[in-house]
Design a protein around this motif. Structure first.
Motif, mmCIF file in Angstrom:
data_model
loop_
_atom_site.group_PDB
_atom_site.id
_atom_site.type_symbol
_atom_site.label_atom_id
_atom_site.label_comp_id
_atom_site.label_asym_id
_atom_site.label_seq_id
_atom_site.Cartn_x
_atom_site.Cartn_y
_atom_site.Cartn_z
ATOM 1 N N ALA A 31 0.833 -1.193 0.000
ATOM 2 C CA ALA A 31 0.000 0.000 0.000
ATOM 3 C C ALA A 31 0.868 1.245 0.000
ATOM 4 N N GLY A 411 -3.649 4.227 -1.969
ATOM 5 C CA GLY A 411 -3.128 4.156 -3.327
ATOM 6 C C GLY A 411 -2.435 5.426 -3.768
ATOM 7 N N THR A 428 -5.231 1.732 -7.091
ATOM 8 C CA THR A 428 -5.495 1.198 -5.764
ATOM 9 C C THR A 428 -4.318 0.354 -5.289
ATOM 10 N N GLU A 429 -4.408 -0.117 -4.059
ATOM 11 C CA GLU A 429 -3.328 -0.909 -3.484
ATOM 12 C C GLU A 429 -3.122 -2.225 -4.229
ATOM 13 N N ARG A 488 -8.853 -2.279 -1.891
ATOM 14 C CA ARG A 488 -7.794 -2.864 -2.718
ATOM 15 C C ARG A 488 -8.274 -3.163 -4.136
#
Length: 489
Positions: A31, A411, A428-429, A488
């Motif tokens: 992350a 993110g 995003t992660e 995520r």
């Protein structure tokens, strides 16, 4: 001290787990910087009436499709709005001159009485006569009166915007970076010497600008200890005090640099300008794979999760008196990369953008990559890899990442400097991407449209507002809306 193969192999097993590509962008293995986002989300700004239009879906992440802006400037998801903060040739400085053009790197700072302060670079190359709106030559703030660039400071309050000069007489001020002590490092992306373009002084340096105390900006002095080359971005390691710097150059490709302060040096307001020209050590990076094999260019990596060990090699002549810094190294001494661009500190390390590499590695071309350097392990890990965009003129895939920032909602947020349509987009992660904004301002012709790159992406200190620039003609916007924690994906 170099890493041993055994140490690197052990570290690679820990940090290098590969993850699959998602769409045209690879997944982030970790992350990006959980600051301000792990416990509670920042309170969302007031949403406004959404516009209506077309857009594209991104499968549950992000904020939905973009809605075409009837004003023809910035398309956003429904519920989001923007405010124009500065506009070159239209808004004015406190001194009466027009806002300079060609907005680039930007960062935000907490100002007095609840204001937000921003320092905004203006990427103006060559002589002042080339530009209708150069940075004004404010008395006491000028480095070279022949140069057009510099940066301005913008103060934003609910009902008022003020802007003034932070530094003038510099050239091609590009991404830059903020410091832990609340100042801005503005970077010249040029190697022009005195006598070129009518310049009276050498260029290609880093300068420090204080957004709040104007007196500290008087009599600008280059930080020559950081080297003279085509600087792009800079970040500060808040724990170790080292600075990392990217170089956007070609023929040969540029380098990633690390500056280590001299023993006993303590960072703080104005301290960098006290350094001698050769104080501290300036080094360029050299990568090798888990088998100990030298890596000549970062474009050789084709898989997300690729991990390289990193050594650092001393720069022979950091002021490049006769030979450009990147040309002082022979093949085998350093690792190069195409278009080393924006950087941001997070997760105890540095996120680094290599914008694209289309010709360096036959069969391995890409339209952008994001790497993460871990200074503790001295490893460089590929986090994001963007495949070649088959048709940049169509609103769809992204290409050419440039400036980046870490989002307080999880993110990364990335400014696109590719071909064709230009976006701000999020990752995003887990690597899912989604659009945040699209530039609708056509600076070409209806028959041959052209859209300027986005630059200067950065959140306000409270996380409510996303600031960004359209570089040409030079427009700073503030985006607000129903921000939310990104899963995520």
């Amino acid at each position: 001290m170099s890493l041993t193969r055994r140490d690197f192999a052990r570290q690679s097993a820990i940090t290098g787990a590969g993850v699959a590509l998602v769409g045209s962008v690879g997944a982030l293995a970790t992350a990006p910087n959980a600051l301000a986002a792990t416990e509670t989300d920042t309170e969302a700004a007031e949403s406004a009436e959404g516009r209506h239009g077309h857009g594209h879906e991104h499968g549950g992440v992000g904020y939905g499709p973009l809605v075409t802006d009837p004003e023809g400037l910035l398309s956003l998801p429904a519920g989001f709005t923007y405010r124009v903060i500065t506009h070159s040739g239209k808004t004015r400085l406190e001194s009466g001159e027009f806002t300079p053009s060609n907005h680039d790197g930007t960062s935000t700072f907490s100002g007095p009485r609840g204001a937000t302060l921003l320092v905004n670079n203006h990427e103006l190359a060559g002589p002042r006569a080339n530009w209708p709106y150069p940075v004004p030559l404010t008395e006491g703030l000028v480095y070279d009166p022949a140069a057009a660039g510099g940066c301005t400071v913008v103060e934003v309050r609910r009902d008022k915007v003020a802007e003034w000069v932070g530094i003038a007489g510099t050239a091609t001020n590009c991404a830059g970076g903020n410091t832990p002590w609340g100042t801005w490092l503005t970077c010249e992306e040029t190697e022009d010497k005195a006598g070129t373009n009518g310049f009276t002084k050498d260029h290609g340096y880093v300068f420090e600008v204080d957004p709040e105390d104007r007196r500290r900006n008087r009599n600008p002095k280059p930080i020559k200890a950081l080297g003279r080359y085509a600087h792009e971005a800079v970040v500060v390691d808040p724990k170790r005090g080292r600075l990392y710097l990217t170089e956007d150059a070609s023929g040969p490709n540029g380098l990633l640099y690390r500056w280590t302060p001299p023993q006993g040096f303590e960072h703080g307001h104005g301290q960098l300008r006290t350094l001698g020209d050769t104080d501290g050590s300036l080094q360029a990076f050299k990568c090798f794979d888990s088998g100990g094999r030298y890596v000549d260019d970062l474009s050789r990596a084709t898989k997300i999760g690729t991990v390289y060990g990193v050594d650092w090699v001393d720069v022979p002549d950091r002021d490049a008196r006769t030979v450009s810094v990147r040309k002082q190294f022979t093949d085998g001494q350093v690792t190069r990369a195409r278009k080393l661009e924006g950087m941001w500190w997070g997760d105890g390390g540095v996120y680094i953008v290599s914008s694209y590499a289309r010709t360096e590695s036959p069969g391995q071309a890409h339209d952008g990559a994001v790497w993460f350097y871990d200074p503790k392990r001295r490893t460089l890990t590929l986090k994001v890899l963007i495949g070649v965009n088959p048709d940049p003129s169509v609103d769809g895939d992204f290409d050419g990442p440039d400036n980046i920032t870490v989002s307080p909602y999880g993110g990364l947020v990335i400014a696109e400097d590719g071909e064709g349509v230009q976006h701000l987009f999020g990752a995003t992660e887990s690597g899912r991407t989604y659009p945040i904004a699209r530039n609708e301002l056509n600076i070409g012709t209806p028959e041959d449209p052209e859209y300027s790159e986005f630059t200067g992406v950065t959140f306000s200190p409270d996380g409510r507002t996303l600031y960004a620039n359209i570089q040409v003609p030079g427009i700073m916007v503030a985006v607000t809306g129903p921000w939310k924690r990104q899963k995520r994906g």
